[in-house]
Design an enzyme around this catalytic site. Structure first.
Site, mmCIF file in Angstrom:
data_model
loop_
_atom_site.group_PDB
_atom_site.id
_atom_site.type_symbol
_atom_site.label_atom_id
_atom_site.label_comp_id
_atom_site.label_asym_id
_atom_site.label_seq_id
_atom_site.Cartn_x
_atom_site.Cartn_y
_atom_site.Cartn_z
ATOM 1 N N ASN A 1 17.092 23.373 2.302
ATOM 2 C CA ASN A 1 17.714 21.985 3.564
ATOM 3 C C ASN A 1 15.457 22.497 4.683
ATOM 4 O O ASN A 1 15.361 21.512 4.926
ATOM 5 C CB ASN A 1 18.211 21.855 4.636
ATOM 6 C CG ASN A 1 19.147 21.692 3.956
ATOM 7 O OD1 ASN A 1 19.297 21.394 2.374
ATOM 8 N ND2 ASN A 1 20.460 21.364 4.322
ATOM 9 N N HIS B 1 -11.592 -18.760 13.190
ATOM 10 C CA HIS B 1 -10.491 -19.518 12.265
ATOM 11 C C HIS B 1 -10.975 -19.704 10.608
ATOM 12 O O HIS B 1 -10.979 -20.836 10.275
ATOM 13 C CB HIS B 1 -10.693 -20.898 12.992
ATOM 14 C CG HIS B 1 -10.147 -20.575 14.247
ATOM 15 N ND1 HIS B 1 -8.300 -20.620 14.804
ATOM 16 C CD2 HIS B 1 -10.554 -21.219 15.527
ATOM 17 C CE1 HIS B 1 -8.648 -21.161 16.666
ATOM 18 N NE2 HIS B 1 -9.521 -20.684 16.903
ATOM 19 N N SER C 1 -12.874 -13.415 -17.306
ATOM 20 C CA SER C 1 -12.170 -14.311 -18.063
ATOM 21 C C SER C 1 -12.568 -14.157 -19.166
ATOM 22 O O SER C 1 -13.124 -14.126 -20.025
ATOM 23 C CB SER C 1 -11.741 -15.262 -17.033
ATOM 24 O OG SER C 1 -11.932 -16.256 -17.956
ATOM 25 N N LYS D 1 -17.321 -17.066 -15.764
ATOM 26 C CA LYS D 1 -16.321 -16.631 -14.710
ATOM 27 C C LYS D 1 -16.698 -14.683 -14.404
ATOM 28 O O LYS D 1 -17.123 -13.525 -15.728
ATOM 29 C CB LYS D 1 -15.075 -16.708 -14.519
ATOM 30 C CG LYS D 1 -14.281 -17.749 -14.336
ATOM 31 C CD LYS D 1 -13.485 -17.885 -13.532
ATOM 32 C CE LYS D 1 -12.263 -16.934 -13.642
ATOM 33 N NZ LYS D 1 -11.465 -17.466 -11.626
ATOM 34 N N ASN E 1 -14.870 -12.215 -11.777
ATOM 35 C CA ASN E 1 -13.952 -12.098 -11.025
ATOM 36 C C ASN E 1 -13.996 -10.316 -10.265
ATOM 37 O O ASN E 1 -14.163 -9.171 -10.573
ATOM 38 C CB ASN E 1 -12.928 -11.953 -11.387
ATOM 39 C CG ASN E 1 -12.293 -13.290 -12.365
ATOM 40 O OD1 ASN E 1 -12.904 -14.501 -11.835
ATOM 41 N ND2 ASN E 1 -11.693 -13.305 -13.548
ATOM 42 N N GLU F 1 -8.915 -7.743 -5.057
ATOM 43 C CA GLU F 1 -7.562 -8.193 -5.153
ATOM 44 C C GLU F 1 -6.273 -8.194 -5.182
ATOM 45 O O GLU F 1 -5.670 -7.420 -4.071
ATOM 46 C CB GLU F 1 -7.374 -9.428 -6.063
ATOM 47 C CG GLU F 1 -8.560 -10.682 -5.729
ATOM 48 C CD GLU F 1 -8.918 -11.417 -7.379
ATOM 49 O OE1 GLU F 1 -8.223 -12.608 -7.575
ATOM 50 O OE2 GLU F 1 -10.031 -10.828 -8.298
ATOM 51 N N LYS G 1 10.235 11.593 -0.327
ATOM 52 C CA LYS G 1 9.013 12.134 -0.869
ATOM 53 C C LYS G 1 8.076 10.341 -1.927
ATOM 54 O O LYS G 1 6.991 10.534 -1.896
ATOM 55 C CB LYS G 1 8.689 13.185 -2.275
ATOM 56 C CG LYS G 1 9.790 14.271 -1.148
ATOM 57 C CD LYS G 1 9.595 15.896 -2.573
ATOM 58 C CE LYS G 1 10.905 16.395 -1.209
ATOM 59 N NZ LYS G 1 12.028 15.107 -0.844
HETATM 60 N N1 ARG Z 1 14.986 18.380 -3.825
HETATM 61 C C1 ARG Z 1 16.506 17.998 -2.484
HETATM 62 C C2 ARG Z 1 14.986 17.227 -1.371
HETATM 63 O O1 ARG Z 1 14.246 17.107 -1.425
HETATM 64 C C3 ARG Z 1 16.202 19.209 -1.824
HETATM 65 C C4 ARG Z 1 16.705 19.792 -0.570
HETATM 66 C C5 ARG Z 1 18.150 20.030 -1.184
HETATM 67 N N2 ARG Z 1 19.187 20.109 -0.357
HETATM 68 C C6 ARG Z 1 20.600 19.967 -0.547
HETATM 69 N N3 ARG Z 1 21.130 20.843 0.528
HETATM 70 N N4 ARG Z 1 20.910 19.334 -1.835
HETATM 71 O O2 ARG Z 1 15.465 16.329 -0.370
#
Ligand code: ARG
Length: 462
Positions: free
Chosen positions: A111, A157, A278, A284, A286, A291, A326
Site C-alpha cells: 500500500n 465571436h 484524401s 485535399k 487535411n 484534429e 494508473k
Molecule cells: N497493484 C496494487 C495497486 O496498484 C498494489 C497494491 C496492492 N495492495 C493490496 N493491499 N492488495 O494498487
C-alpha cells in the site's frame, strides 16, 4: 494451497478469470524504474537502521540492480499470476539473491510501496511535461519574433474585430503555456512527497527512517499521517488536471490551425509532414494532426473525470479500486507528451501567408473602431462616434470597398469633423502601432512580452 506471495491462508488457488481481472502488471510494469529505486532506498535505510545487516542491504541492492538490467534488456520473466510490478520484481529478486530477498518487504506494505512508486512516476513525468512545455513556449516565441510585422484580423465571436499582430496572437499561447508549466511545477512539489513508512495503513513498529528514504529519492518531504499517505490520490488528480488544462490550450490552437489552413481563409499552409490527403478528393490536404490533438483532449478530460469518480466513494484507507488510478494517468501522460512535442514540430513547419491576412483586414472593416476613436479625438461623444462609424461601414459595404477607400467627400457626408488626417487613423499598421499599452498588440508591447518571457525561461530554467 495457493502459491501467491500472500497465499499463506488460502486453500484453493485463484481462478484464472479472477487473475486476469485483478492483475495490474499489464500497465503498472511502466513503473518498474520507480519501484526499483524505491526498494533500493528502502533496503539501504533498513541496513542503516540496523533492521537488517549492512551486508544484507548490499545484497538486496545488487540484486535489484540486476533485476533492472534484465527488465531493460528484455529478458525479465513478467508473470500475470504474480499480479503486479511489485510482486514480479520481489519474486525475481528472491530467485537471484536467495532467502535474503524475503527481507526486503520488512516494515513495508504494497500500500505504501505502490503509492511511492506512483508518486515518483507522476513526478518524473511532470518534469518531462514541463520540459516539453517550455520547448513549445520557445517555438511560439520564435514564430512570434519572425512575424512581428504581420497583421491579421483579431476576432471575437469568431467575427473579425480589430487588427492585431501575428506575434501578439502567437504569444497569447506562449503565456497560456507558461502558466501550464508553472502549474505543473507547483503540482510536482506536492506529488514528490514520500508515503513510505505508512506501511499498510497504521505505520510500523520497526525503527524505520522515512526521511532517509525521501532524501535518497530526491523527494521534498514525508507523509504526516499514515492513513492519508496510503489512501489519497489527490496528487494524481492534480497532475491530471494540469494535463487537461494544457491539452485544452493546445486544442484551442488546433482549432485555429484548422480554419487558418482552410483555403477559404488561406492564412497558413501546413507542412506536408503534418497533413494528410484524401483517398477520394485529390485536391485535399487535411490538418489531421490538429484534429486528432483536439480529439485527444477529450481523452485527457475523461481521464481526469475517471479518477475523480474512482476516488469519490472510497472509505479510508487503501481499497483495491485504487489500482485503477494508473490507467488514466499513463494515458494522459502519453497524450500530453506526444501532443506537446508534435505541436512544436507542426508550428515550426507552418508557412504563414501575410498577404491573405492583410486582405481579410480590409474585407472585415477592422479599422471601424479606429474611425470612432478618431471622431472622439475631434470632440464627438463616443456613442455618437460609434454610430457615425457604423454608417461609414454600411456605406463601404454597399460600395464593396474598405473604409479607407471611401473618399473624403463621402466620409464628410457622415460627419464634417472628418478631415484628411482620417486616412492615417484608418491605416491598419498605425492602429496596431498605437497600442503599446502594457500587454497590448503594439510592437513595443510585443517586444516587452518577449523580453519578459525570455527572462522567465532563463531564471526559471534549471
Ligand atoms: N497493484 C496494487 C495497486 O496498484 C498494489 C497494491 C496492492 N495492495 C493490496 N493491499 N492488495 O494498487
Amino acid at each position: 494451497m495457493s502459491d501467491k506471495p500472500w497465499g499463506g491462508r488460502f486453500k484453493e488457488s485463484t481462478s484464472l478469470a479472477v487473475e486476469a481481472y485483478t492483475e495490474s502488471i499489464s500497465f503498472d510494469s511502466a513503473l518498474y524504474a520507480q519501484d526499483i529505486a524505491g526498494s533500493k532506498a528502502h533496503a539501504r535505510m533498513l541496513g542503516r537502521q540496523g533492521v537488517i545487516s549492512a551486508e544484507e542491504a548490499d545484497r538486496l541492492i545488487e540484486g535489484l540492480d540486476q533485476v533492472k538490467r534484465e527488465i531493460e534488456e528484455g529478458s525479465f520473466p513478467w508473470k500475470q499470476e504474480l499480479e503486479d510490478v511489485h510482486m514480479n520484481i520481489e519474486t525475481r529478486l528472491t530467485q537471484i539473491v536467495g532467502e535474503v530477498g524475503k527481507k526486503l518487504h520488512t516494515g513495508r506494505s504494497r500500500n505504501d510501496q505502490v503509492c511511492l512508486d506512483f508518486r515518483l512516476f507522476v513526478s518524473d513525468q511532470l518534469r518531462e511535461w514541463i520540459r516539453l512545455t517550455r520547448d513549445l513556449v520557445r517555438m511560439f516565441m520564435r514564430r512570434a519574433e519572425e512575424n512581428r510585422a504581420v497583421l491579421l484580423p483579431g476576432c471575437t465571436h469568431m467575427q473579425p474585430a480589430q487588427p492585431v499582430s501575428l506575434a501578439q496572437h502567437l504569444l497569447a499561447y506562449a503565456w497560456m503555456l507558461k502558466r501550464d508549466a508553472e502549474r505543473m511545477a507547483d503540482c510536482e512539489r506536492r506529488v514528490r512527497v514520500s508515503p513510505l513508512g505508512a506501511a499498510a495503513l497504521a505505520g510500523t513498529t520497526y525503527a524505520l527512517n522515512p526521511a532517509m528514504v525521501a532524501e535518497e529519492l530526491g523527494m521534498y518531504g514525508t507523509f504526516d499521517n499514515s492513513m492519508d499517505a496510503v489512501a489519497d490520490r489527490d496528487f494524481a488528480l492534480e497532475a491530471l488536471f494540469c494535463g487537461s488544462v494544457c491539452m485544452g490550450h493546445l486544442s484551442r490552437f488546433c482549432e485555429e490551425i484548422i480554419w487558418w489552413a482552410n483555403p477559404l481563409f488561406g492564412y497558413i499552409t501546413l507542412s506536408d509532414k503534418h497533413s494528410t490527403g484524401s483517398s477520394i478528393m485529390p485536391q485535399k490536404k487535411n490538418p489531421d494532426v490538429a484534429e486528432i490533438m483536439r480529439g485527444k483532449t477529450g481523452r485527457a478530460y475523461g481521464n481526469l473525470v475517471n479518477l475523480m469518480t474512482i476516488m469519490k466513494g472510497i472509505p479510508l484507507t487503501y481499497n483495491r479500486d485504487l489500482q485503477e488510478d494508473k490507467i488514466p494517468f499513463i494515458d494522459t501522460d502519453k497524450t500530453v507528451r506526444h501532443s506537446l512535442s508534435l505541436m512544436a514540430d507542426m508550428l515550426e513547419g507552418i508557412t504563414f501567408h501575410p498577404e491573405r491576412m492583410r486582405k481579410a483586414l480590409a474585407a472585415g472593416f477592422l479599422n471601424a473602431t479606429e474611425l470612432a476613436d478618431y471622431l472622439v479625438t475631434k470632440g464627438l461623444p463616443f456613442r455618437e462616434a460609434h454610430h457615425v462609424s457604423g454608417r461609414a461601414v454600411a456605406m463601404a459595404e454597399d460600395k464593396g470597398v474598405g473604409l479607407e477607400d471611401l473618399t473624403l467627400e463621402e466620409l464628410r457626408s457622415l460627419s464634417t469633423l472628418i478631415d484628411e488626417d482620417v486616412y492615417t487613423a484608418l491605416d491598419y499598421d498605425t492602429a496596431v502601432a498605437r497600442r503599446n499599452v502594457p500587454g497590448g498588440t503594439g510592437p513595443e508591447s510585443v517586444a516587452r512580452q518577449l523580453e519578459k518571457m525570455r527572462r522567465w525561461l532563463e531564471e526559471d530554467g534549471k
